[in-house]
Design a protein around this motif. Structure first.
Motif, mmCIF file in Angstrom:
data_model
loop_
_atom_site.group_PDB
_atom_site.id
_atom_site.type_symbol
_atom_site.label_atom_id
_atom_site.label_comp_id
_atom_site.label_asym_id
_atom_site.label_seq_id
_atom_site.Cartn_x
_atom_site.Cartn_y
_atom_site.Cartn_z
ATOM 1 N N VAL A 287 0.865 -1.178 0.000
ATOM 2 C CA VAL A 287 0.000 0.000 0.000
ATOM 3 C C VAL A 287 0.904 1.231 0.000
ATOM 4 O O VAL A 287 1.972 1.227 0.611
ATOM 5 C CB VAL A 287 -0.971 -0.029 1.204
ATOM 6 N N PHE A 288 0.494 2.244 -0.770
ATOM 7 C CA PHE A 288 1.274 3.484 -0.821
ATOM 8 C C PHE A 288 0.643 4.440 0.185
ATOM 9 O O PHE A 288 -0.334 5.120 -0.119
ATOM 10 C CB PHE A 288 1.246 4.038 -2.246
ATOM 11 N N LEU A 289 1.195 4.472 1.382
ATOM 12 C CA LEU A 289 0.605 5.209 2.498
ATOM 13 C C LEU A 289 0.963 6.692 2.485
ATOM 14 O O LEU A 289 2.100 7.050 2.211
ATOM 15 C CB LEU A 289 1.095 4.618 3.821
ATOM 16 N N GLY A 290 -0.012 7.527 2.807
ATOM 17 C CA GLY A 290 0.252 8.955 2.950
ATOM 18 C C GLY A 290 -0.414 9.779 1.864
ATOM 19 O O GLY A 290 -0.429 11.006 1.927
ATOM 20 N N LEU A 291 -0.980 9.116 0.833
ATOM 21 C CA LEU A 291 -1.706 9.836 -0.212
ATOM 22 C C LEU A 291 -3.162 10.025 0.241
ATOM 23 O O LEU A 291 -3.637 9.315 1.120
ATOM 24 C CB LEU A 291 -1.656 9.062 -1.525
ATOM 25 N N THR A 292 -3.849 10.956 -0.416
ATOM 26 C CA THR A 292 -5.209 11.283 0.015
ATOM 27 C C THR A 292 -6.232 10.193 -0.311
ATOM 28 O O THR A 292 -7.365 10.250 0.172
ATOM 29 C CB THR A 292 -5.669 12.606 -0.631
ATOM 30 N N LYS A 293 -5.853 9.222 -1.129
ATOM 31 C CA LYS A 293 -6.755 8.103 -1.452
ATOM 32 C C LYS A 293 -5.944 6.801 -1.393
ATOM 33 O O LYS A 293 -4.726 6.822 -1.604
ATOM 34 C CB LYS A 293 -7.329 8.264 -2.869
ATOM 35 N N PRO A 294 -6.624 5.659 -1.192
ATOM 36 C CA PRO A 294 -5.882 4.384 -1.119
ATOM 37 C C PRO A 294 -5.311 3.954 -2.474
ATOM 38 O O PRO A 294 -6.013 3.973 -3.483
ATOM 39 C CB PRO A 294 -6.945 3.367 -0.661
ATOM 40 N N VAL A 295 -4.037 3.594 -2.456
ATOM 41 C CA VAL A 295 -3.346 3.125 -3.664
ATOM 42 C C VAL A 295 -2.617 1.820 -3.330
ATOM 43 O O VAL A 295 -1.841 1.768 -2.371
ATOM 44 C CB VAL A 295 -2.312 4.167 -4.148
ATOM 45 N N ILE A 296 -2.889 0.785 -4.131
ATOM 46 C CA ILE A 296 -2.207 -0.495 -3.912
ATOM 47 C C ILE A 296 -1.286 -0.781 -5.088
ATOM 48 O O ILE A 296 -1.719 -0.816 -6.244
ATOM 49 C CB ILE A 296 -3.216 -1.669 -3.782
ATOM 50 N N LYS A 297 -0.004 -0.986 -4.789
ATOM 51 C CA LYS A 297 0.965 -1.363 -5.822
ATOM 52 C C LYS A 297 1.106 -2.884 -5.783
ATOM 53 O O LYS A 297 1.687 -3.435 -4.852
ATOM 54 C CB LYS A 297 2.304 -0.671 -5.532
ATOM 55 N N ALA A 298 0.567 -3.534 -6.818
ATOM 56 C CA ALA A 298 0.699 -4.989 -6.918
ATOM 57 C C ALA A 298 2.076 -5.317 -7.491
ATOM 58 O O ALA A 298 2.692 -4.493 -8.170
ATOM 59 C CB ALA A 298 -0.397 -5.543 -7.818
ATOM 60 N N HIS A 299 2.569 -6.507 -7.211
ATOM 61 C CA HIS A 299 3.868 -6.945 -7.724
ATOM 62 C C HIS A 299 3.808 -6.952 -9.258
ATOM 63 O O HIS A 299 2.789 -7.288 -9.841
ATOM 64 C CB HIS A 299 4.159 -8.357 -7.209
ATOM 65 N N GLY A 300 4.915 -6.576 -9.902
ATOM 66 C CA GLY A 300 4.967 -6.532 -11.358
ATOM 67 C C GLY A 300 4.675 -7.879 -12.009
ATOM 68 O O GLY A 300 4.105 -7.933 -13.101
ATOM 69 N N ASN A 301 5.038 -8.957 -11.332
ATOM 70 C CA ASN A 301 4.786 -10.281 -11.924
ATOM 71 C C ASN A 301 3.542 -10.957 -11.348
ATOM 72 O O ASN A 301 3.439 -12.182 -11.322
ATOM 73 C CB ASN A 301 6.016 -11.188 -11.821
ATOM 74 N N SER A 302 2.593 -10.122 -10.889
ATOM 75 C CA SER A 302 1.346 -10.645 -10.321
ATOM 76 C C SER A 302 0.609 -11.535 -11.297
ATOM 77 O O SER A 302 0.471 -11.198 -12.480
ATOM 78 C CB SER A 302 0.418 -9.490 -9.937
ATOM 79 N N LYS A 303 0.132 -12.658 -10.776
ATOM 80 C CA LYS A 303 -0.809 -13.481 -11.521
ATOM 81 C C LYS A 303 -2.206 -13.154 -10.993
ATOM 82 O O LYS A 303 -2.355 -12.367 -10.048
ATOM 83 C CB LYS A 303 -0.483 -14.969 -11.311
ATOM 84 N N ALA A 304 -3.223 -13.783 -11.625
ATOM 85 C CA ALA A 304 -4.617 -13.446 -11.304
ATOM 86 C C ALA A 304 -4.914 -13.492 -9.802
ATOM 87 O O ALA A 304 -5.495 -12.550 -9.250
ATOM 88 C CB ALA A 304 -5.556 -14.381 -12.057
ATOM 89 N N PHE A 305 -4.495 -14.573 -9.128
ATOM 90 C CA PHE A 305 -4.826 -14.693 -7.710
ATOM 91 C C PHE A 305 -4.264 -13.521 -6.900
ATOM 92 O O PHE A 305 -4.981 -12.862 -6.140
ATOM 93 C CB PHE A 305 -4.323 -16.025 -7.132
ATOM 94 N N GLY A 306 -2.957 -13.261 -7.077
ATOM 95 C CA GLY A 306 -2.318 -12.176 -6.348
ATOM 96 C C GLY A 306 -2.976 -10.836 -6.641
ATOM 97 O O GLY A 306 -3.187 -10.017 -5.735
ATOM 98 N N PHE A 307 -3.346 -10.630 -7.906
ATOM 99 C CA PHE A 307 -3.970 -9.360 -8.288
ATOM 100 C C PHE A 307 -5.356 -9.217 -7.646
ATOM 101 O O PHE A 307 -5.734 -8.133 -7.210
ATOM 102 C CB PHE A 307 -4.045 -9.260 -9.817
ATOM 103 N N SER A 308 -6.084 -10.342 -7.568
ATOM 104 C CA SER A 308 -7.417 -10.285 -6.948
ATOM 105 C C SER A 308 -7.300 -9.954 -5.460
ATOM 106 O O SER A 308 -8.152 -9.237 -4.911
ATOM 107 C CB SER A 308 -8.164 -11.607 -7.156
ATOM 108 N N VAL A 309 -6.239 -10.447 -4.804
ATOM 109 C CA VAL A 309 -6.030 -10.114 -3.388
ATOM 110 C C VAL A 309 -5.785 -8.612 -3.241
ATOM 111 O O VAL A 309 -6.277 -7.964 -2.314
ATOM 112 C CB VAL A 309 -4.843 -10.912 -2.783
ATOM 113 N N CYS A 310 -5.036 -8.035 -4.192
ATOM 114 C CA CYS A 310 -4.766 -6.591 -4.151
ATOM 115 C C CYS A 310 -6.043 -5.774 -4.311
ATOM 116 O O CYS A 310 -6.202 -4.729 -3.680
ATOM 117 C CB CYS A 310 -3.770 -6.213 -5.250
ATOM 118 N N ILE A 311 -6.937 -6.250 -5.168
ATOM 119 C CA ILE A 311 -8.208 -5.524 -5.351
ATOM 120 C C ILE A 311 -9.029 -5.590 -4.063
ATOM 121 O O ILE A 311 -9.592 -4.585 -3.607
ATOM 122 C CB ILE A 311 -8.999 -6.097 -6.554
#
Lengths: 352, 352
Positions: A287-311
């Motif tokens: 998570v990119f903390l300190g911005l006015t809205k929530p931002v999640i940086k997923a790993h560059g090599n994310s597969k579907a499962f990992g990306f769904s966890v980020c969402i």
């Protein structure tokens, strides 16, 4: 309805895995609405493979892509129609509540700061991943690379932000916070770390337990490890390499001959369970903390499962009131007469 | 005959495991002569349990012990009859060729510098462990904690010393050297690391391949990773914690029920083989590079096997002419017109 703007074109396996991950996330969370940013034709083609609630998916055409080798500030300023910049624009305009991106880290950080801006009182936004650990709960590591060189006051803010995040998204009340250092004693570390240790002791609103070591990230009794971005980055990647090496050795030993291979099959469920326990994909993105809205940086090599966890993590940040909780904790800290961060800020200013 | 002075009283399991390890080392190396430093009565009692070549063992009575919580400089100056200080005194007087100690790190470093002194041209001695890696060969990490804050010239010396060590003790000719940084590109890191990267490129006598990341320590294509002591310490301990966590998870999963336990027995040989591949005890101790004689710092919780590997490593350093090789490489580098280290040294002096 929680609207998550999804950078569908960033990452090694985009848009295929990003779309698949979005569909999974939509299935798991009936309140989720996905705003997919990317090449419309391409995304439509990918979406065509799935059956899903079309009333909860919107595509915003963004034909450009920012590559990993581009200079972030230049790319963000010139590629206005990129999937990354578009996702942030929608967030800024209130057309989404959070952003998830597995695009180039530099571009995500830059777009975040330039488009959204910082929460009042935050000196430096920071990247905070959740590292798998022995307990299974994971440990938050903040910062892991957004800020190479830090002042002690920055580390105090990291502690406040990560504590707010721990409670907002994971429900960890009174999270134990440690400062990453080369030993647990108070005299350890360089001047900046010694100063940070003293400031953190006097910081209101956090549960600071003192210096911790590298080994405490995965095998310690803390929920949050605070670090300058350079050291945090080294720790994160050292852990990543260690996990990859052990996993590789395990695979090699179980494949070294037919007898081992056959026996590997008989314990496959146990091995899978071990891998799952140590798998960072189950932990979501940074998570990119300190911005006015929530931002999640997923790993560059994310597969579907990992990306769904980020969402899901992004939706959790919206539901948990992440940015509001950070604001409140910073304010509470600033109000406190003993406010360590304020003090350090004032000291810095008087030096200048 | 190679005489190794052994600090038999330092470490969590001293003197029991130290004595057992010494006996093992004596069995494996017929040229080895052990000079045991510690409480004579205690050591004699421990030795009584073994059959060994008594003509290759000598006890030097040293009744004092330096604890982990003592201030190193004070302890080394006042406890002249400690096992640690005695071992270094024997080395200094030529009554031994190397020291092995699993005593307090601070005391070992301090006694080493105060008693033996530095090799000519070495700016800062450094601790260099060998980290287990995927290849099985291990990666040398220098420095991992002797020097918290470093100048770029120190890192150049670490690279030279670790390269000489790689060849002298492990026979790795032309060892590949990387600089630990937060990314592989030349612009990565703070000013000191960027400067070190440029200096290392121009350093004669080493095979420098550029910046490497934390994950390359255990899964990279380098033999030596050079780092400031603070970052190296964090990386080392992060890796240690990761290994411990995964090992703990593996144990937990294989013990979770009777069925898993039974199957664990059938793959025990494979699991043991994996553990051995990732076990730092097989890699020996951290060599303290830059002193005029070889010094091996064994892990504080060393058991007999690990300690015996450290003794063999010390004998290897004597046989391989470690300190002579370091001297020669530093001289060669200094003679070279392009000598980066000299250049940096001169620049530093002119600044002062």
């Amino acid at each position: 309805m929680i609207k998550v703007a999804i950078d569908a074109m960033g990452g090694d396996f985009a848009p295929k895995e990003q779309i698949k991950g979005t569909i999974e996330a939509l299935k798991n969370d009936k309140e989720l609405f996905a705003v997919l940013c990317g090449d419309e034709e391409l995304l439509k083609k990918e979406l065509a493979a799935y059956t899903y609630d079309t009333s909860r998916v919107e595509i915003v055409h963004a034909p450009e892509v920012i590559g990993n080798d581009e200079i972030p500030t230049k790319a963000v300023r010139t590629k206005k129609d990129s999937s990354t910049v578009t996702a942030f624009r929608l967030l800024k305009e209130g057309k989404a509540d959070a952003v998830v991106s597995s695009g180039a880290t530099g571009a995500v950080l830059t777009a975040g700061v330039l488009t959204l801006g910082r929460i009042k009182g935050v000196s430096r936004p920071a990247l905070c991943p959740r590292i798998p650990d022995f307990s299974g709960r994971g440990t938050l590591l903040c910062d892991c690379g957004a800020n190479l060189e830090c002042k002690s006051v920055n580390l105090v803010h990291f502690a406040l932000m990560a504590s707010a995040y721990a409670e907002a998204v994971y429900g960890w009340k009174n999270a134990k916070v440690g400062l990453l250092n080369n030993g647990t004693e108070d005299h350890k570390g360089d001047e900046m770390h010694r100063e940070a240790n003293e400031l953190l002791k006097r910081t209101a609103g956090i549960n600071y337990v003192g210096n911790v070591e590298g080994r405490d990230i995965m095998f310690g009794d803390v929920d949050v490890v605070v670090s300058d971005g350079y050291t945090g980055n080294i720790a994160l990647k050292s852990i990543e390499g260690c996990g990859k090496a052990i996993s590789g050795i395990l695979k090699r030993e179980f494949k070294k001959n037919l007898f081992a291979k056959i026996r590997a099959l008989t314990v496959m469920d146990v091995i899978k369970s071990v891998k799952k326990s140590a798998d960072y994909e189950t932990m979501g993105g940074a998570v990119f903390l300190g911005l006015t809205k929530p931002v999640i940086k997923a790993h560059g090599n994310s597969k579907a499962f990992g990306f769904s966890v980020c969402i899901a993590q992004a939706a959790g940040a919206v539901r948990g009131g992440l940015t509001e909780k950070i604001s409140a904790l910073l304010e509470k800290n600033a109000e406190n007469g003993e406010s360590a961060a304020e003090e350090a800020g004032a000291a810095e200013e008087s030096k200048a």
